[in-house]
Design an enzyme around this catalytic site. Sequence first.
Site, PDB file in Angstrom:
ATOM      1  N   HIS A  17       3.404   8.151  34.580  1.00  0.00           N
ATOM      2  CA  HIS A  17       3.827   9.103  35.612  1.00  0.00           C
ATOM      3  C   HIS A  17       5.363   9.106  35.712  1.00  0.00           C
ATOM      4  O   HIS A  17       5.984  10.162  35.849  1.00  0.00           O
ATOM      5  CB  HIS A  17       3.274   8.715  36.983  1.00  0.00           C
ATOM      6  CG  HIS A  17       1.783   8.840  37.126  1.00  0.00           C
ATOM      7  ND1 HIS A  17       0.974   7.783  37.444  1.00  0.00           N
ATOM      8  CD2 HIS A  17       0.959   9.918  37.000  1.00  0.00           C
ATOM      9  CE1 HIS A  17      -0.292   8.188  37.529  1.00  0.00           C
ATOM     10  NE2 HIS A  17      -0.330   9.474  37.249  1.00  0.00           N
ATOM     11  N   LYS A  41     -12.194  11.271  46.619  1.00  0.00           N
ATOM     12  CA  LYS A  41     -11.823  10.058  45.876  1.00  0.00           C
ATOM     13  C   LYS A  41     -11.768   8.880  46.847  1.00  0.00           C
ATOM     14  O   LYS A  41     -11.425   9.065  48.014  1.00  0.00           O
ATOM     15  CB  LYS A  41     -10.455  10.242  45.209  1.00  0.00           C
ATOM     16  CG  LYS A  41     -10.494  11.117  43.973  1.00  0.00           C
ATOM     17  CD  LYS A  41      -9.282  10.915  43.073  1.00  0.00           C
ATOM     18  CE  LYS A  41      -9.457  11.667  41.763  1.00  0.00           C
ATOM     19  NZ  LYS A  41      -8.328  11.480  40.842  1.00  0.00           N
ATOM     20  N   ARG A  90      -1.255  14.406  28.428  1.00  0.00           N
ATOM     21  CA  ARG A  90      -1.200  13.224  27.568  1.00  0.00           C
ATOM     22  C   ARG A  90      -1.894  13.455  26.241  1.00  0.00           C
ATOM     23  O   ARG A  90      -1.491  12.955  25.222  1.00  0.00           O
ATOM     24  CB  ARG A  90      -1.852  12.031  28.274  1.00  0.00           C
ATOM     25  CG  ARG A  90      -1.055  11.496  29.431  1.00  0.00           C
ATOM     26  CD  ARG A  90      -1.922  10.693  30.337  1.00  0.00           C
ATOM     27  NE  ARG A  90      -2.955  11.524  30.910  1.00  0.00           N
ATOM     28  CZ  ARG A  90      -3.996  11.087  31.580  1.00  0.00           C
ATOM     29  NH1 ARG A  90      -4.160   9.809  31.761  1.00  0.00           N
ATOM     30  NH2 ARG A  90      -4.884  11.918  32.090  1.00  0.00           N
ATOM     31  N   SER A 128      -4.533   5.560  35.590  1.00  0.00           N
ATOM     32  CA  SER A 128      -4.554   4.615  36.711  1.00  0.00           C
ATOM     33  C   SER A 128      -5.838   3.790  36.725  1.00  0.00           C
ATOM     34  O   SER A 128      -5.809   2.605  37.097  1.00  0.00           O
ATOM     35  CB  SER A 128      -4.401   5.370  38.034  1.00  0.00           C
ATOM     36  OG  SER A 128      -3.213   6.110  38.019  1.00  0.00           O
TER      37      SER A 128
HETATM   38  N1  COA Z   1       0.515   8.856  32.892  1.00  0.00           N
HETATM   39  C1  COA Z   1      -0.526   8.093  33.227  1.00  0.00           C
HETATM   40  N2  COA Z   1      -1.627   8.565  33.829  1.00  0.00           N
HETATM   41  C2  COA Z   1      -1.663   9.872  34.119  1.00  0.00           C
HETATM   42  C3  COA Z   1      -0.614  10.733  33.785  1.00  0.00           C
HETATM   43  C4  COA Z   1       0.516  10.172  33.143  1.00  0.00           C
HETATM   44  N3  COA Z   1       1.560  10.905  32.785  1.00  0.00           N
HETATM   45  N4  COA Z   1      -0.944  11.971  34.179  1.00  0.00           N
HETATM   46  C5  COA Z   1      -2.176  11.901  34.721  1.00  0.00           C
HETATM   47  N5  COA Z   1      -2.613  10.626  34.673  1.00  0.00           N
HETATM   48  C6  COA Z   1      -3.917  10.111  35.108  1.00  0.00           C
HETATM   49  C7  COA Z   1      -3.901   9.594  36.514  1.00  0.00           C
HETATM   50  O1  COA Z   1      -3.506   8.246  36.539  1.00  0.00           O
HETATM   51  C8  COA Z   1      -5.337   9.765  36.917  1.00  0.00           C
HETATM   52  O2  COA Z   1      -6.079   8.691  36.401  1.00  0.00           O
HETATM   53  P1  COA Z   1      -7.431   8.199  37.038  1.00  0.00           P
HETATM   54  O3  COA Z   1      -8.351   9.378  37.091  1.00  0.00           O
HETATM   55  O4  COA Z   1      -7.819   7.168  36.064  1.00  0.00           O
HETATM   56  O5  COA Z   1      -7.112   7.642  38.393  1.00  0.00           O
HETATM   57  C9  COA Z   1      -5.784  11.002  36.185  1.00  0.00           C
HETATM   58  O6  COA Z   1      -4.882  11.151  35.108  1.00  0.00           O
HETATM   59  C10 COA Z   1      -5.797  12.227  37.058  1.00  0.00           C
HETATM   60  O7  COA Z   1      -4.490  12.579  37.337  1.00  0.00           O
HETATM   61  P2  COA Z   1      -3.842  12.872  38.748  1.00  0.00           P
HETATM   62  O8  COA Z   1      -2.433  13.224  38.452  1.00  0.00           O
HETATM   63  O9  COA Z   1      -4.044  11.769  39.724  1.00  0.00           O
HETATM   64  O10 COA Z   1      -4.554  14.163  39.153  1.00  0.00           O
HETATM   65  P3  COA Z   1      -5.794  14.414  40.031  1.00  0.00           P
HETATM   66  O11 COA Z   1      -6.765  15.070  39.112  1.00  0.00           O
HETATM   67  O12 COA Z   1      -6.252  13.248  40.799  1.00  0.00           O
HETATM   68  O13 COA Z   1      -5.168  15.419  41.095  1.00  0.00           O
HETATM   69  C11 COA Z   1      -4.199  17.494  41.876  1.00  0.00           C
HETATM   70  C12 COA Z   1      -4.784  16.690  40.731  1.00  0.00           C
HETATM   71  C13 COA Z   1      -3.651  16.626  42.991  1.00  0.00           C
HETATM   72  C14 COA Z   1      -3.084  18.287  41.273  1.00  0.00           C
HETATM   73  C15 COA Z   1      -5.326  18.435  42.376  1.00  0.00           C
HETATM   74  O14 COA Z   1      -6.440  17.673  42.769  1.00  0.00           O
HETATM   75  C16 COA Z   1      -4.878  19.303  43.545  1.00  0.00           C
HETATM   76  O15 COA Z   1      -4.146  20.237  43.364  1.00  0.00           O
HETATM   77  N6  COA Z   1      -5.329  18.994  44.772  1.00  0.00           N
HETATM   78  C17 COA Z   1      -5.022  19.771  45.969  1.00  0.00           C
HETATM   79  C18 COA Z   1      -6.162  20.728  46.334  1.00  0.00           C
HETATM   80  C19 COA Z   1      -6.073  22.013  45.525  1.00  0.00           C
HETATM   81  O16 COA Z   1      -5.143  22.776  45.618  1.00  0.00           O
HETATM   82  N7  COA Z   1      -7.130  22.245  44.733  1.00  0.00           N
HETATM   83  C20 COA Z   1      -7.220  23.422  43.887  1.00  0.00           C
HETATM   84  C21 COA Z   1      -6.607  23.150  42.534  1.00  0.00           C
HETATM   85  S1  COA Z   1      -6.861  24.529  41.459  1.00  0.00           S
END
Ligand code: COA
Length: 163
Positions: A17, A41, A90, A128
């Site tokens: 990240h 979550k 990634r 993560s």
């Molecule tokens: N390096 C390491 N890990 C990474 C990474 C990086 N560069 N980029 C992503 N990841 C991993 C995260 O660690 C996470 O791992 P895990 O699932 O093992 O915990 C996974 O990829 C998911 O990434 P994350 O960045 O946490 O995204 P998310 O899917 O949890 O959340 C949001 C995405 C917050 C953007 C999305 O849920 C959101 O927009 N929420 C708001 C509500 C909304 O508007 N919804 C409609 C969307 S269309």
Amino acid sequence: MRIAIYPGTFDPITNGHLDILDRAVKLFDKVIITIARNPSKSPLFSEEERLDMLREATKGHRNVEVDSFEGLLVDYARSKQAAAIVRGLRAISDFEYELQMALMNRKLDAAVETVFLMPNEKYTYLNSSIVREISRHGGDVSEFVPPTVRRSLERKRRMKLSG
Ligand code: COA
């Protein structure tokens, strides 16, 4: 002032990240790294703990702000007058989910662009969950997370072991 939002769950923030963040700050005047509150979550770290880790891990960055939000990302982005949402790609496996989110966000608000950045290839296998799992089993995560996160993971592990 070009503002970007870097959203995620950050449970916990990893060096992957931070690699994306380092790239984003070169492109934007300000980057808001923000924790999305997601009721579906059950994170290991509380929101306050995650915010503290983000603050500590980014304290060397001048143009980074740390925040959290609830609700739609596009509404949050608009409230911050952000020009873009930053997401890391990634591997090809990230693509489908990210494309779907980016296109849905565009549908919800055509004014907000999603910008994808590729982390250093050494982070392509990192997420993560893997970090949490290695730490839970007593493995060394110092290569994958900043020192503040390593200490927090170790604290959690000790708390779990003691009861
Ligand atoms: N390096 C390491 N890990 C990474 C990474 C990086 N560069 N980029 C992503 N990841 C991993 C995260 O660690 C996470 O791992 P895990 O699932 O093992 O915990 C996974 O990829 C998911 O990434 P994350 O960045 O946490 O995204 P998310 O899917 O949890 O959340 C949001 C995405 C917050 C953007 C999305 O849920 C959101 O927009 N929420 C708001 C509500 C909304 O508007 N919804 C409609 C969307 S269309």
